[in-house]
Design a protein around this motif. Structure first.
Motif, short mmCIF file in Angstrom:
data_model
loop_
_atom_site.label_atom_id
_atom_site.label_comp_id
_atom_site.label_asym_id
_atom_site.label_seq_id
_atom_site.Cartn_x
_atom_site.Cartn_y
_atom_site.Cartn_z
N GLN A 69 13.79 -30.84 -7.14
CA GLN A 69 12.48 -30.74 -7.94
C GLN A 69 12.80 -31.06 -9.26
OE1 GLN A 69 11.41 -26.98 -6.23
NE2 GLN A 69 11.81 -26.02 -8.34
N PHE A 70 11.90 -31.23 -10.22
CA PHE A 70 12.24 -31.39 -11.65
C PHE A 70 11.64 -30.12 -12.25
CE2 PHE A 70 13.13 -35.79 -10.72
CZ PHE A 70 14.13 -35.96 -11.59
N SER A 71 10.60 -29.62 -11.72
CA SER A 71 10.12 -28.31 -12.27
C SER A 71 11.08 -27.12 -12.22
CB SER A 71 8.77 -27.91 -11.53
OG SER A 71 9.09 -27.53 -10.16
N ALA A 72 10.74 -26.32 -13.00
CA ALA A 72 11.90 -25.06 -12.87
C ALA A 72 12.20 -24.28 -11.90
CB ALA A 72 11.47 -24.20 -14.29
N HIS A 73 12.97 -23.55 -11.68
CA HIS A 73 13.33 -22.83 -10.36
C HIS A 73 13.77 -21.47 -10.77
CE1 HIS A 73 14.87 -21.04 -6.58
NE2 HIS A 73 13.90 -21.86 -6.00
N PRO A 74 13.39 -20.47 -10.24
CA PRO A 74 13.58 -19.04 -10.96
C PRO A 74 15.23 -18.92 -10.47
CG PRO A 74 12.45 -18.73 -8.97
CD PRO A 74 12.28 -20.09 -9.27
N SER A 75 15.92 -19.32 -10.03
CA SER A 75 17.01 -18.95 -9.59
C SER A 75 18.31 -19.92 -9.56
CB SER A 75 17.56 -17.77 -8.54
OG SER A 75 17.04 -18.54 -7.26
N ARG A 76 17.74 -21.34 -9.05
CA ARG A 76 18.65 -22.34 -8.97
C ARG A 76 18.47 -23.61 -10.01
NH1 ARG A 76 20.76 -22.81 -3.34
NH2 ARG A 76 20.10 -20.73 -2.42
N GLU A 77 19.69 -24.32 -9.88
CA GLU A 77 19.68 -25.54 -10.91
C GLU A 77 18.43 -26.58 -10.32
OE1 GLU A 77 23.76 -26.54 -11.06
OE2 GLU A 77 23.77 -25.97 -13.03
N THR A 78 17.78 -27.21 -10.93
CA THR A 78 17.08 -28.38 -10.50
C THR A 78 17.50 -29.75 -10.78
OG1 THR A 78 15.69 -28.56 -12.22
CG2 THR A 78 15.04 -26.85 -10.69
N LEU A 79 16.76 -30.72 -10.41
CA LEU A 79 17.01 -32.26 -10.93
C LEU A 79 17.14 -32.21 -12.35
CD1 LEU A 79 15.31 -34.18 -8.25
CD2 LEU A 79 17.87 -33.87 -8.26
N ALA A 80 16.40 -31.53 -13.07
CA ALA A 80 15.99 -31.78 -14.49
C ALA A 80 17.43 -30.92 -15.07
CB ALA A 80 14.90 -30.57 -14.87
N ASP A 81 18.34 -30.50 -14.46
CA ASP A 81 19.39 -30.04 -15.18
C ASP A 81 20.47 -31.30 -15.11
OD1 ASP A 81 18.93 -27.15 -15.61
OD2 ASP A 81 18.91 -26.96 -13.72
N TYR A 82 20.37 -32.16 -14.33
CA TYR A 82 21.24 -33.36 -14.36
C TYR A 82 20.72 -34.68 -14.81
CZ TYR A 82 23.68 -30.16 -11.67
OH TYR A 82 24.68 -28.91 -11.08
N ILE A 83 19.38 -34.98 -14.54
CA ILE A 83 18.64 -36.47 -14.79
C ILE A 83 17.87 -35.94 -15.87
CG2 ILE A 83 17.42 -37.97 -14.01
CD1 ILE A 83 18.82 -37.06 -11.28
#
Length: 177
Positions: free
Chosen positions: A3-17
């Protein structure tokens, strides 16, 4: 997380792309790895991920135990998971891959329990389906890697975690509904 939306404890696609207006076509659960297709084309996303269009997805599963023919036959013919019966699928036992990246964190290992590897190609994609199928036949999945969606495969387009590449949508051979 797929997912691109923020997650409380894990990295998401937004952290890479950092590409605006793209979305995943299908998802992987938090404990799974492998191929994920991203697109800015809503119709293409639908064609890839909608269960009615039966886009095959191939997974590599490291399971606890050694499958016998009865277990493989049950997986191939469909497994009653209680809330539904899976559709028939292709299943093969394979050698441990020598090209696969290390798992972080590593899977649990029990010295008294052997593991083996299966490839499974499904045309449906229910929540945690491969894990539920292998567990139902006595082979709990320890590691799950999506290898292919349709004709696009990590074997033909080798990538490491966090890497990406552009592909031509015609490589997907998606049906039009």
């Amino acid at each position: 997380m797929c997912q691109f939306s923020a997650h409380p404890s894990r990295e998401t696609l937004a952290d890479y792309i950092n590409i605006p207006n793209i979305y995943p076509a299908g998802r992987l659960d938090a404990d799974s790895e492998g191929l994920l297709l991203l697109t800015d084309d809503g119709q293409l996303q639908h064609n890839i991920s909608h269960p009615a269009l039966k886009q095959p997805k191939t997974y590599l599963s490291q399971v606890e135990g050694i499958p016998d023919q009865a277990m493989l036959t049950r997986l191939r013919n469909g497994v009653d998971l209680g809330d539904f019966v899976t559709m028939p699928c292709r299943v093969s036992q394979v050698e441990a891959p020598d090209w696969l990246w290390p798992r972080d964190p590593p899977i649990r290992e029990r010295h008294d329990k052997p593991t083996s590897w299966l490839t499974l190609t499904l045309t449906e994609g229910k929540n945690r389906q491969v894990r539920r199928m292998t567990a139902a036949v006595g082979l709990p999945t320890l590691r799950l890697v999506r290898l292919a969606i349709g004709q696009v495969s990590l074997q033909s387009h080798p990538l490491w975690p966090g890497e990406s590449m552009e592909i031509d949508p015609s490589d997907l051979n998606t049906p039009v509904k």
